[in-house]
Design an enzyme around this catalytic site. Sequence first.
Site, PDB file in Angstrom:
ATOM      1  N   TYR C 289      13.778 -31.955  -2.984  1.00 48.88           N
ATOM      2  CA  TYR C 289      12.860 -31.238  -3.879  1.00 48.88           C
ATOM      3  C   TYR C 289      11.637 -32.104  -4.103  1.00 48.88           C
ATOM      4  O   TYR C 289      11.739 -33.279  -4.479  1.00 48.88           O
ATOM      5  CB  TYR C 289      13.569 -30.962  -5.198  1.00 48.88           C
ATOM      6  CG  TYR C 289      12.925 -29.870  -6.025  1.00 48.88           C
ATOM      7  CD1 TYR C 289      13.322 -28.545  -5.867  1.00 48.88           C
ATOM      8  CD2 TYR C 289      11.960 -30.160  -6.979  1.00 48.88           C
ATOM      9  CE1 TYR C 289      12.767 -27.543  -6.632  1.00 48.88           C
ATOM     10  CE2 TYR C 289      11.394 -29.156  -7.743  1.00 48.88           C
ATOM     11  CZ  TYR C 289      11.803 -27.844  -7.574  1.00 48.88           C
ATOM     12  OH  TYR C 289      11.251 -26.850  -8.325  1.00 48.88           O
ATOM     13  N   TYR C 339       5.726 -23.291  -2.920  1.00 42.35           N
ATOM     14  CA  TYR C 339       6.543 -23.626  -4.082  1.00 42.35           C
ATOM     15  C   TYR C 339       7.289 -22.369  -4.512  1.00 42.35           C
ATOM     16  O   TYR C 339       6.757 -21.529  -5.234  1.00 42.35           O
ATOM     17  CB  TYR C 339       5.648 -24.140  -5.209  1.00 42.35           C
ATOM     18  CG  TYR C 339       6.366 -24.405  -6.516  1.00 42.35           C
ATOM     19  CD1 TYR C 339       7.160 -25.538  -6.670  1.00 42.35           C
ATOM     20  CD2 TYR C 339       6.247 -23.528  -7.593  1.00 42.35           C
ATOM     21  CE1 TYR C 339       7.818 -25.784  -7.868  1.00 42.35           C
ATOM     22  CE2 TYR C 339       6.898 -23.775  -8.789  1.00 42.35           C
ATOM     23  CZ  TYR C 339       7.683 -24.895  -8.919  1.00 42.35           C
ATOM     24  OH  TYR C 339       8.322 -25.147 -10.110  1.00 42.35           O
TER      25      TYR C 339
END
Lengths: 288, 117, 385
Positions: C289, C339
Site C-alpha cells: 500500500y 488510488y
Amino acid sequence: MSRILEETDRLKALGWCGERVARDPVNQPMINNWVEAMGDTHPAYREGLAPPAMVQVWTMRGLHPAPQPDDPLHAMSAVLDEAGFTSVVATNCEQTYHRALKVGELLTVRSRLSDVVGPKKTSLGVGWFVTTESTWFSGEEPVATMLFRILKYQPRPQAAAASPITPVVSRDTAFFWEGTAAGQLRIQRCEACGRLRHPPGPMCPACGATSMGFVVSEGAGTVYSYVVHHHPPVPGKRLPFVVALVELPEGVRVLGEFLGESVEIGRPVRCTFVRVGGFHLPAWEAAA
Amino acid sequence: MTTLPPLSIEVTPTLIVSTALATRDFQDVHHDRDAAVARGSKDIFLNILTTTGLVQRYVTDWAGPSAVVRSISLRLGVPCYAGETLTFTGRVVSESVIEVVGTNSLGAHVTAEVTLA
Amino acid sequence: MSAAIVGIGATEFSKDSGRSELQLAAEAVRAALADAGLSPSDVDGLVTFAMDANAEIAVAREVGIPSLTFFSRIAYGGGAACATVQQAAMAVATGAAEVVVCYRALNERSGHRFGQVSVAAATAPTSSGVDNGWHYPMGLGTPAATVAMAARRYMHEFGATSADFGRVAVADRRHAATNPNAWFYGRPITLDDHQASRWIAEPLRLLDCCQESDGAVAIVVTSLERARDLAQRPAVVRAAAQGSGPDQYVMTSYYRDDLTGLPEMGVVGRQLWRQAGMGPSDVDVAVLYDHFTPYVLMQLEELGFCERGAAKDFIADGAIELGGRLPVNPHGGQLGEAYIHGMNGIAEAVRQVRGTAVNQVAGAAHVLVTAGTGVPTSGLILAPG
C-alpha cells in the site's frame, strides 16, 4: 457596468476634492488618549510630537459626520451599491509621512479617486477595487499622503468562510479543556495506580481503574517530531505552519501548533495556549 | 537575517473600543457587539487606524525612539475580533525596510512594510 | 484457507468518472462476475469498506443479485482492502455464503477528496471524533500531514532522506509507465523530478503522495472447490489477516513508544507468514500500500524484508523495481496506477498469480498484498491454484 465606468471617469476628472479641515489642531490630550489606548510608550509622543500613524485621526469625520457629497470614495461607493456590489472590505492602506507633526498644527486633507478596477473574481465574490489618494496639508505644505484601497463586492450566496475546527469533547476529556481554559496543561493521572496518560481516556489501560484525576504539567518539553504544512489550506491557519509533537518529562506526548521561528527535533519548547472558537488549544513556543 | 522579537497583544473588547475612540472612528462595528453581529461579523473588531498604530508601535518598540517612521504600507487580511491574540512578527528585509506580519487564530490579519528614515 | 479469488473487475481509472459511485460499483461487480464466468444470481454475499458510499443492497439491486445471505463492512479507511477478501473467505469457509463479491467504488477526485481537511471526521460525536480532537484543531488534519509526522521522526532516527522516499515514487511511476490502465501510463519520473516537486507537508513532497482517482474495483471470492470449475485460474488465498497495534489511532498513533514502525502491519505480517507457512524471502511480488512513500519503507521493515532502518539501503539499488530482488507494485501502485483504496492492488496480485499482468513477474508463486498504512490494516498472500 457602463454607469460604473462613467462615474469613475467623472470622479477622476474632478481631481483633488473633498477638502476637510481638522476639528482640532494637533494636540497633546488626543495624543495622550491615542498612546494610552495603543500601549505605545515612545517618549517623544509625551513631548509634543504626534505619532506619524495618527495623521488620519486629526481629520476623521467624527461622531456625527456631515454629508460630504464631493468625497470621491463616498460617491463611488454609492454607485457600486446601486450596481449590487454592496459589501466592502479594505485591502490596502499605504501612508507616507513627509515630516513629524507638532502640537499646534492645523491639518487639512484633500482626496481624489485614482483608480477603479473590475469586475474581478475574488475569494469573497465578484467586485471592484476602488483606490483613493489623500494628502494632508499643514497650511500649504503637504505633510503626509495615503493610498487607500477597498474592495466593493457582491457577496457570494454561500461565502461560508471555513471556520476553524474545534475539538469534540467527551466526559472523559472535559477536564483537559477546562484546564487549558484556565491556562493549565493537565495530564490524566490514574487515581489507583498513578499512571499518567495523554490523550486521556475513561479506563486506565494499566490497572483497569476508572477513577481519574490529573496533574498539571510544567509545560516544558522537547520536540519529538514535527510537520511543516504547506497544502492544502486548513481552516483558520495561514500557510505554511508547523505542528509539533512534543515529549514532556512527565512521559507523555502532546501535539500542538509550533509558534516559533525555527523548529527541529530535540528543541526545547514551552506550552502556551491559543484561543480558537471558544477553546484554548495547547500550542508550543521556543523555550529561551 | 535579523528578526524582531514577536509581540502578542490580547485583543480585548476594551482594547478595540478604546483604540476606536482614540482614533475617532465611531463606526458601530468597532464598539457595538450586537450591531457587529447583525452586519455578519462574529464580534466587534479592530479598526484599520489601530492596526496601523500597532504596526508602528511594534517597529518603534524594537528600533528605539531615535528611529523615524517614513511610511507604513498595509495589506489587510482576516479581521481581528475581540478575544483574539494578535501576534506580530517581523524581519529586516533591507537597511531601512521591516516586514511585519500580524496573525491571529484566523490567519494573517495584516502584512505590512514599514520604512524607516 | 480454502478460498480463492476467481474474478476481478474494474472501471477505467480517471479524474472525473462522470457517473455516480453506485454506477461505478455496479459496473465493477458485473465486470468481475463476467471475468469469473458467474452470473449475478450466483452471488449471495457482498463485502465493502465502512467508508464506501454504496449500500450492499443498492449494489445488489443494480446488479440484479436476488438475495444476500452475507453482508459486511470493514472500518478504518484503506486498511479495509485485504480484509474484505478475508471476510469473504471466512464467509465461504463457514458456509455463510458461497460466492462473495468485495467492492470499492469512489469518485475520490471529482467528488469527496480525502486529501482535504475533513470537518466531518473532526466533529463526529464518536470516540474517533474525540481522538481527532487532539490533532485536527491544532492543524494536523490531512492524511499527508499525519504521515509526515512519522516520516520526520523516521528520518531523524535512521538518517533516511527525502530522496530515499523518492525512490519508491520513481519505481511506482516506472511501472505505471508501461501499464496502459494506469493514469500515469507513459509518464515515468526521475529522482530529480521528485526532488523538484513542491512541499505538501514537509518532509513529504507532491510526488510522495498518491493520486486522487475516480473508479471502482470488484473481487469475486468463492471456495477453492468451486473455483476449479470456473473460467479463470484461481488465485488461492493462502493467508489473510487483519491487525491493529498497541495504543492504536487512525493515522495518529503518536503516543506509542516508537513512531518509526507500523506495529499493526507487524501483527498482520506474523499471521500471514504463519498461515502460509513461509517467510519474506519466499515472496516473489509484493503489492505494498503506497498512499505515501515513507510507509512503503516502513512496511518493508515491519514485514521482515529488511532490518529496521535499513529499507533505504534495501531499495537503493532498485530492488523494488521490475527485475529487482523484490518487485513492488508492478502495476504502478496508487502513486502510478490509481488510488482505489488498495483494491486495485489486490486485482494486480490476482493478475500476477494468473500470469496475465502487463508487467508480469515470471513465475510469481507467492504474491503479498497489504492494505492501508497508519491505520488498523490487513494483508493477503495469494498463490496460483
